[in-house]
Design a protein around this motif. Structure first.
Motif, PDB file in Angstrom:
ATOM      1  N   LEU A 132       0.895  -1.262   0.019  1.00  0.00           N
ATOM      2  CA  LEU A 132       0.099   0.060   0.168  1.00  0.00           C
ATOM      3  C   LEU A 132       0.873   1.263   0.100  1.00  0.00           C
ATOM      4  O   LEU A 132       0.565   2.207  -0.548  1.00  0.00           O
ATOM      5  CB  LEU A 132      -0.933  -0.314   1.291  1.00  0.00           C
ATOM      6  N   ALA A 133       2.005   1.293   0.566  1.00  0.00           N
ATOM      7  CA  ALA A 133       2.794   2.257   0.810  1.00  0.00           C
ATOM      8  C   ALA A 133       3.666   2.456  -0.522  1.00  0.00           C
ATOM      9  O   ALA A 133       3.653   3.619  -0.992  1.00  0.00           O
ATOM     10  CB  ALA A 133       3.830   2.247   1.807  1.00  0.00           C
ATOM     11  N   ALA A 138       0.863   4.083  -2.790  1.00  0.00           N
ATOM     12  CA  ALA A 138       0.673   5.568  -2.523  1.00  0.00           C
ATOM     13  C   ALA A 138       1.872   6.429  -2.999  1.00  0.00           C
ATOM     14  O   ALA A 138       1.774   7.684  -3.323  1.00  0.00           O
ATOM     15  CB  ALA A 138       0.578   5.706  -0.742  1.00  0.00           C
ATOM     16  N   SER A 139       2.853   6.123  -2.653  1.00  0.00           N
ATOM     17  CA  SER A 139       4.225   6.816  -3.304  1.00  0.00           C
ATOM     18  C   SER A 139       4.295   7.092  -4.791  1.00  0.00           C
ATOM     19  O   SER A 139       4.642   8.200  -5.195  1.00  0.00           O
ATOM     20  CB  SER A 139       5.612   6.044  -2.908  1.00  0.00           C
ATOM     21  N   ARG A 187       1.499   7.229  -6.434  1.00  0.00           N
ATOM     22  CA  ARG A 187       0.313   8.150  -6.883  1.00  0.00           C
ATOM     23  C   ARG A 187       0.760   9.649  -6.380  1.00  0.00           C
ATOM     24  O   ARG A 187      -0.116  10.488  -6.929  1.00  0.00           O
ATOM     25  CB  ARG A 187      -0.830   7.709  -5.698  1.00  0.00           C
ATOM     26  N   ALA A 188       1.691   9.673  -5.591  1.00  0.00           N
ATOM     27  CA  ALA A 188       1.927  10.863  -5.065  1.00  0.00           C
ATOM     28  C   ALA A 188       3.242  11.649  -5.840  1.00  0.00           C
ATOM     29  O   ALA A 188       3.803  12.692  -5.688  1.00  0.00           O
ATOM     30  CB  ALA A 188       2.712  10.961  -3.497  1.00  0.00           C
ATOM     31  N   TYR A 216      -8.075  -2.167  -4.757  1.00  0.00           N
ATOM     32  CA  TYR A 216      -8.176  -1.419  -5.824  1.00  0.00           C
ATOM     33  C   TYR A 216      -8.974  -1.598  -6.748  1.00  0.00           C
ATOM     34  O   TYR A 216      -8.842  -2.393  -7.652  1.00  0.00           O
ATOM     35  CB  TYR A 216      -6.516  -1.112  -6.272  1.00  0.00           C
TER      36      TYR A 216
END
Length: 332
Positions: free
Chosen positions: A22-23, A26-27, A29-30, A56
């Motif tokens: 998940l991390a 997320a990275s 997506r950022a 997802y």
């Protein structure tokens, strides 16, 4: 800003890394240079596949699909390549997070059409909170990270490191993809070398190709507590010797060990001297770091000799089988 579309492939295999996965997503997506898509390729784990598909929902941004080939990292990456749509395909480890300008650093060099691969720097994140004082920086590749001895800045290299890598899509038209039979294949032995093999084959197929390492394309790679011990260090260095033997058989000894010669004759002796000097200056772990370097060399050399003899006896060959898109769609 570069307008090149980048697909990101993250190969996953175990629910034990759920929070890490998940991390990682997320990275991505950022990123300041948004990814065209993120593909999570699940290696023969139906439970994890279903759980990620629930997390997802099927969108153009994040897609979850099963490995359409045999178990292992190479086939998982080939599945991601076949399913991806970007002009560039980037790979991120499932237990790593990328800094916000990671994809921008990857995308910028591809404005030169000769550039077929760009790799970055992986920084270790030690589960214990800090580097064990015996663990030499020259061997950070043992835990999947960039190591002392790599050239700084943006430079041409023989090969990039697989956990933080990108390739122009057309590169796979020239070499087919990652070879199965080299690298991790689901067993417990921590093999490697599949990206080295691919990069060498790519340079042979396209002598004008430029392969770059840019240490500003940074990811932070988690090091589990179990990998902070000497037992894993010894196991991994032995496995690396086995892997280098397979790579040398695939692409030839001269190319297969080209970078390793400089590493073994310059970087590692300097590390031993540095460790002994630190010991004289009463710095923690100096002698142990020097001893670990010597032990790492010996176990890797032993693995290489054993791997070479096994390969000769078995007549080992390696398959490079691109996975067709329709096969990926059927598996999905």
């Amino acid at each position: 800003m570069s307008t090149i579309d980048v697909s990101v492939v993250i190969c996953v295999y175990t629910e034990d890394r759920w929070e890490d996965i998940l991390a990682a997503v997320a990275s991505v997506r950022a990123q300041t240079h948004p990814a065209l898509e993120t593909l999570l390729v699940v290696d023969h784990n139906p439970t994890l596949l279903d759980r990620l598909r629930s997390e997802y929902k099927e969108t153009d941004e994040v897609r979850v699909l099963p490995n359409a080939g045999p178990r292992g990292l190479s086939a998982g990456r080939n599945t991601g390549i076949a399913a991806s749509r970007g002009e560039v395909v980037a790979f991120l480890d499932d237990d790593a997070v990328a800094e916000r300008d990671w994809l921008r650093r990857f995308a910028d060099p591809y404005s030169d059409p000769r550039v077929l691969a760009v790799g970055g720097r992986a920084v270790p994140v030690w589960s214990s909170g800090r580097r064990p004082d015996w663990f030499p920086e020259e061997f950070d590749w043992v835990v999947g990270c960039s190591y002392r001895g790599l050239p700084p800045g943006r430079v041409r290299v023989r090969n990039i490191l697989g956990g933080n890598a990108s390739f122009r899509r057309t590169a796979f038209d020239f070499v087919g993809g990652f070879a199965t039979g080299i690298g991790r294949d689901g067993n417990k032995r921590p093999m490697g070398g599949e990206e080295t093999d691919l990069c060498i084959r790519l340079s042979r197929a396209r002598p004008d190709a430029i392969l770059l390492m840019d240490d500003r394309a940074v990811i932070h790679h988690k090091v589990p507590e179990a990998r902070e011990h000497f037992g894993y260090f010894r196991t991994r260095t032995y496995a690396e010797g086995l892997s280098k033997a397979l790579v040398a058989r695939s692409v030839g000894v001269d190319k297969g060990l080209e970078s390793e010669r400089r590493y073994a004759t310059r970087v590692l002796p300097a590390g031993v001297v540095r460790g002994l000097r630190d010991q004289l200056l009463a710095r923690p772990g100096g002698a142990r770091r020097a001893a670990a370097i010597v032990a790492g060399v010996l176990t890797a050399a032993g693995g290489y000799l054993v791997g070479s003899m096994r390969a000769r006896r078995a007549g080992t060959t390696f398959a490079v089988v691109p996975i067709p898109v329709d096969q990926v769609e059927r598996a999905a």
